[in-house]
Motif scaffolding. Sequence first.
Motif, PDB file in Angstrom:
ATOM      1  N   VAL A 165       0.807  -1.207   0.222  1.00 58.18           N
ATOM      2  CA  VAL A 165       0.237   0.132   0.094  1.00 58.18           C
ATOM      3  C   VAL A 165       0.887   1.419  -0.312  1.00 58.18           C
ATOM      4  O   VAL A 165       0.177   2.969   0.185  1.00 58.18           O
ATOM      5  CB  VAL A 165      -0.937   0.151   1.008  1.00 58.18           C
ATOM      6  CG1 VAL A 165      -2.338  -1.722   1.173  1.00 58.18           C
ATOM      7  CG2 VAL A 165      -0.366   0.273   2.989  1.00 58.18           C
ATOM      8  N   GLU A 166       1.958   1.486  -0.112  1.00 57.22           N
ATOM      9  CA  GLU A 166       3.077   2.171   0.396  1.00 57.22           C
ATOM     10  C   GLU A 166       2.578   3.291  -1.193  1.00 57.22           C
ATOM     11  O   GLU A 166       2.719   4.477  -0.923  1.00 57.22           O
ATOM     12  CB  GLU A 166       4.308   1.850   0.374  1.00 57.22           C
ATOM     13  CG  GLU A 166       4.934   1.249  -0.433  1.00 57.22           C
ATOM     14  CD  GLU A 166       6.478   1.763  -0.387  1.00 57.22           C
ATOM     15  OE1 GLU A 166       7.185   2.138   0.115  1.00 57.22           O
ATOM     16  OE2 GLU A 166       7.003   0.631  -0.426  1.00 57.22           O
ATOM     17  N   ASP A 167       2.484   3.292  -2.350  1.00 61.28           N
ATOM     18  CA  ASP A 167       2.456   3.670  -3.188  1.00 61.28           C
ATOM     19  C   ASP A 167       0.654   3.917  -3.038  1.00 61.28           C
ATOM     20  O   ASP A 167       0.771   4.506  -4.321  1.00 61.28           O
ATOM     21  CB  ASP A 167       2.631   3.033  -5.099  1.00 61.28           C
ATOM     22  CG  ASP A 167       4.370   2.867  -4.205  1.00 61.28           C
ATOM     23  OD1 ASP A 167       5.143   4.218  -3.965  1.00 61.28           O
ATOM     24  OD2 ASP A 167       4.962   2.172  -4.846  1.00 61.28           O
ATOM     25  N   ALA A 168       0.259   3.851  -2.537  1.00 62.32           N
ATOM     26  CA  ALA A 168      -1.601   3.793  -2.750  1.00 62.32           C
ATOM     27  C   ALA A 168      -1.724   4.802  -3.692  1.00 62.32           C
ATOM     28  O   ALA A 168      -3.013   5.982  -3.690  1.00 62.32           O
ATOM     29  CB  ALA A 168      -1.940   3.738  -1.494  1.00 62.32           C
ATOM     30  N   ARG A 169      -1.386   6.396  -2.874  1.00 59.77           N
ATOM     31  CA  ARG A 169      -2.137   7.643  -3.596  1.00 59.77           C
ATOM     32  C   ARG A 169      -1.549   7.477  -5.024  1.00 59.77           C
ATOM     33  O   ARG A 169      -2.946   8.194  -5.902  1.00 59.77           O
ATOM     34  CB  ARG A 169      -0.398   8.882  -2.765  1.00 59.77           C
ATOM     35  CG  ARG A 169      -0.964  10.108  -3.199  1.00 59.77           C
ATOM     36  CD  ARG A 169      -2.434  10.460  -3.048  1.00 59.77           C
ATOM     37  NE  ARG A 169      -3.219  11.769  -3.257  1.00 59.77           N
ATOM     38  CZ  ARG A 169      -3.964  12.105  -4.779  1.00 59.77           C
ATOM     39  NH1 ARG A 169      -3.716  11.258  -4.715  1.00 59.77           N
ATOM     40  NH2 ARG A 169      -4.889  13.178  -4.576  1.00 59.77           N
ATOM     41  N   GLU A 175      -6.588   1.581  -9.768  1.00 61.21           N
ATOM     42  CA  GLU A 175      -7.190   0.134  -8.782  1.00 61.21           C
ATOM     43  C   GLU A 175      -8.076   1.132  -7.343  1.00 61.21           C
ATOM     44  O   GLU A 175      -7.971   0.366  -5.964  1.00 61.21           O
ATOM     45  CB  GLU A 175      -5.723  -0.084  -7.828  1.00 61.21           C
ATOM     46  CG  GLU A 175      -5.287  -1.179  -9.266  1.00 61.21           C
ATOM     47  CD  GLU A 175      -4.443  -2.224  -9.154  1.00 61.21           C
ATOM     48  OE1 GLU A 175      -5.036  -3.437  -9.001  1.00 61.21           O
ATOM     49  OE2 GLU A 175      -3.109  -2.055  -8.535  1.00 61.21           O
ATOM     50  N   PRO A 176      -8.922   1.741  -7.888  1.00 62.33           N
ATOM     51  CA  PRO A 176      -9.897   2.470  -6.578  1.00 62.33           C
ATOM     52  C   PRO A 176      -9.850   1.333  -5.329  1.00 62.33           C
ATOM     53  O   PRO A 176      -9.846   0.889  -3.834  1.00 62.33           O
ATOM     54  CB  PRO A 176     -11.005   2.769  -7.460  1.00 62.33           C
ATOM     55  CG  PRO A 176     -10.667   2.364  -8.615  1.00 62.33           C
ATOM     56  CD  PRO A 176      -9.736   1.894  -8.777  1.00 62.33           C
ATOM     57  N   MET A 177     -11.249   0.137  -5.664  1.00 64.55           N
ATOM     58  CA  MET A 177     -11.369  -1.018  -5.378  1.00 64.55           C
ATOM     59  C   MET A 177     -10.655  -1.755  -4.585  1.00 64.55           C
ATOM     60  O   MET A 177     -10.824  -1.561  -3.524  1.00 64.55           O
ATOM     61  CB  MET A 177     -12.197  -2.087  -6.600  1.00 64.55           C
ATOM     62  CG  MET A 177     -12.810  -3.449  -5.529  1.00 64.55           C
ATOM     63  SD  MET A 177     -13.463  -4.664  -6.595  1.00 64.55           S
ATOM     64  CE  MET A 177     -11.804  -5.428  -6.566  1.00 64.55           C
ATOM     65  N   ASN A 178      -9.746  -1.816  -5.583  1.00 68.27           N
ATOM     66  CA  ASN A 178      -8.110  -3.087  -4.380  1.00 68.27           C
ATOM     67  C   ASN A 178      -7.845  -2.018  -3.227  1.00 68.27           C
ATOM     68  O   ASN A 178      -7.349  -2.369  -2.172  1.00 68.27           O
ATOM     69  CB  ASN A 178      -7.040  -4.245  -5.837  1.00 68.27           C
ATOM     70  CG  ASN A 178      -7.855  -4.626  -6.228  1.00 68.27           C
ATOM     71  OD1 ASN A 178      -8.892  -5.316  -5.497  1.00 68.27           O
ATOM     72  ND2 ASN A 178      -7.820  -5.577  -7.728  1.00 68.27           N
ATOM     73  N   MET A 179      -7.449  -0.578  -4.191  1.00 66.89           N
ATOM     74  CA  MET A 179      -6.738   0.098  -3.048  1.00 66.89           C
ATOM     75  C   MET A 179      -8.090   0.713  -1.442  1.00 66.89           C
ATOM     76  O   MET A 179      -7.449   0.558  -0.501  1.00 66.89           O
ATOM     77  CB  MET A 179      -6.327   1.110  -3.942  1.00 66.89           C
ATOM     78  CG  MET A 179      -5.134   0.972  -4.412  1.00 66.89           C
ATOM     79  SD  MET A 179      -3.805  -0.474  -4.296  1.00 66.89           S
ATOM     80  CE  MET A 179      -3.062   0.210  -2.417  1.00 66.89           C
ATOM     81  N   THR A 180      -8.826   0.429  -1.884  1.00 66.85           N
ATOM     82  CA  THR A 180      -9.592   0.973  -0.690  1.00 66.85           C
ATOM     83  C   THR A 180     -10.169   0.293  -0.093  1.00 66.85           C
ATOM     84  O   THR A 180      -9.994   0.053   1.240  1.00 66.85           O
ATOM     85  CB  THR A 180     -10.786   1.931  -1.401  1.00 66.85           C
ATOM     86  OG1 THR A 180     -10.837   3.028  -2.568  1.00 66.85           O
ATOM     87  CG2 THR A 180     -12.002   2.092  -0.382  1.00 66.85           C
ATOM     88  N   LEU A 181     -10.082  -1.214   0.019  1.00 65.95           N
ATOM     89  CA  LEU A 181     -10.184  -1.728   1.096  1.00 65.95           C
ATOM     90  C   LEU A 181      -8.918  -2.727   1.253  1.00 65.95           C
ATOM     91  O   LEU A 181      -9.106  -2.956   2.684  1.00 65.95           O
ATOM     92  CB  LEU A 181     -10.903  -4.157   0.156  1.00 65.95           C
ATOM     93  CG  LEU A 181     -12.350  -3.390  -0.774  1.00 65.95           C
ATOM     94  CD1 LEU A 181     -12.759  -4.703  -1.172  1.00 65.95           C
ATOM     95  CD2 LEU A 181     -13.196  -2.524   0.340  1.00 65.95           C
ATOM     96  N   ASN A 182      -7.358  -2.542   0.211  1.00 66.92           N
ATOM     97  CA  ASN A 182      -6.515  -3.082   1.384  1.00 66.92           C
ATOM     98  C   ASN A 182      -6.137  -2.225   2.670  1.00 66.92           C
ATOM     99  O   ASN A 182      -5.508  -2.451   2.951  1.00 66.92           O
ATOM    100  CB  ASN A 182      -6.051  -2.817  -0.184  1.00 66.92           C
ATOM    101  CG  ASN A 182      -5.154  -4.017  -0.504  1.00 66.92           C
ATOM    102  OD1 ASN A 182      -5.422  -5.685   0.364  1.00 66.92           O
ATOM    103  ND2 ASN A 182      -4.980  -4.010  -1.956  1.00 66.92           N
ATOM    104  N   GLN A 219     -19.417   1.215  -2.085  1.00 66.06           N
ATOM    105  CA  GLN A 219     -18.945   1.676  -3.785  1.00 66.06           C
ATOM    106  C   GLN A 219     -17.823   0.012  -3.706  1.00 66.06           C
ATOM    107  O   GLN A 219     -17.791  -0.837  -4.745  1.00 66.06           O
ATOM    108  CB  GLN A 219     -18.666   2.523  -3.715  1.00 66.06           C
ATOM    109  CG  GLN A 219     -18.326   2.381  -5.659  1.00 66.06           C
ATOM    110  CD  GLN A 219     -18.069   3.431  -6.574  1.00 66.06           C
ATOM    111  OE1 GLN A 219     -17.971   4.650  -6.360  1.00 66.06           O
ATOM    112  NE2 GLN A 219     -18.063   3.478  -8.095  1.00 66.06           N
ATOM    113  N   ALA A 220     -16.738   0.347  -3.345  1.00 64.92           N
ATOM    114  CA  ALA A 220     -16.107  -0.353  -3.067  1.00 64.92           C
ATOM    115  C   ALA A 220     -15.833  -2.576  -2.831  1.00 64.92           C
ATOM    116  O   ALA A 220     -15.964  -3.174  -3.331  1.00 64.92           O
ATOM    117  CB  ALA A 220     -14.535  -0.485  -2.094  1.00 64.92           C
ATOM    118  N   VAL A 237     -11.210   9.924  -4.010  1.00 68.49           N
ATOM    119  CA  VAL A 237     -10.063   8.823  -3.144  1.00 68.49           C
ATOM    120  C   VAL A 237      -8.870   8.727  -2.933  1.00 68.49           C
ATOM    121  O   VAL A 237      -8.323   8.546  -1.778  1.00 68.49           O
ATOM    122  CB  VAL A 237     -10.456   7.300  -4.734  1.00 68.49           C
ATOM    123  CG1 VAL A 237     -11.604   7.394  -4.752  1.00 68.49           C
ATOM    124  CG2 VAL A 237      -9.763   8.025  -5.851  1.00 68.49           C
ATOM    125  N   GLY A 238      -8.143  10.219  -3.747  1.00 68.03           N
ATOM    126  CA  GLY A 238      -6.995  10.537  -3.452  1.00 68.03           C
ATOM    127  C   GLY A 238      -6.675  11.215  -1.899  1.00 68.03           C
ATOM    128  O   GLY A 238      -5.960  10.831  -0.966  1.00 68.03           O
TER     129      GLY A 238
END
Length: 257
Positions: A165-169, A175-182, A219-220, A237-238
């Motif tokens: 997740v370190e590069d989530a920004r 990948e809004p779904m995966n990153m939001t839930l992760n 939504q995710a 999301v940002g």
Amino acid sequence: MLYQNVIDEFIDMSKEIIGYKLTGIYLHGSMAMNCFNPEKSDIDLLIVIENDITHVQKMEFMKQTVKLNEQAPGKGLEISIVKREYCKPFVYPTPFELHFSPIHLEWFRDNPENYVENMKGEDKDLAAHFTIINRYGIMLYGEQIENIFGEVSKKDYVESVWFDVEDAREDIANEPMNMTLNLCRVLALLKEDLCLSKQKGGEWGIAHMPERYHSLILQALDCYKTNQIMQEDIEIVGQFADEMLTIIRSEKEQIEK
């Protein structure tokens, strides 16, 4: 179990190719955690071997895996082969002998010799995979989980999931779904020592995150459970990623002290 035929074929293929060096085959990830969606999930498998397998064995294993991947769900198979000596006591970062996921498919097809020769090294993700195996994993063949896998320290597990997740920004826009839930499940780990699936991580997020982010997380979750493609406001999301990363960094620093 969905895709039982694929799993059975994988077990038979692995036994035939690896032979007496095969210690066990273990299922982890969403299928083991009862939140598998064939449209959004892959099948996560980990093979443990007693000692080195040959170049010829690796090549045949890859050829058969690529064929089997065509029968797998949309995201395919993700497979790692690890020597028993690195499992208990657990070694981090964990050396691996071979790895496959669909993102590497083109490399193997273009240059199989190069792939088999060079697809080995160390993988920080294995700390997270081993943790899931210890808590939720399913032994498909071979020795029992408790005999093979040692405890993964929280520090190693946290570093492993932070790597995701370190590069989530930057990643959350694609990948809004995966990153939001992760991000939700990583924060659940740091705050409450919970080892959660993406789905359970999102549910935890609804219960613990500010209300302004509830619609995003909902939504995710809806997209994760269905065939929907997540479409969310880039600015929202940002902001979510920025706020979550700030909290996660702070919690991670406390653990590392």
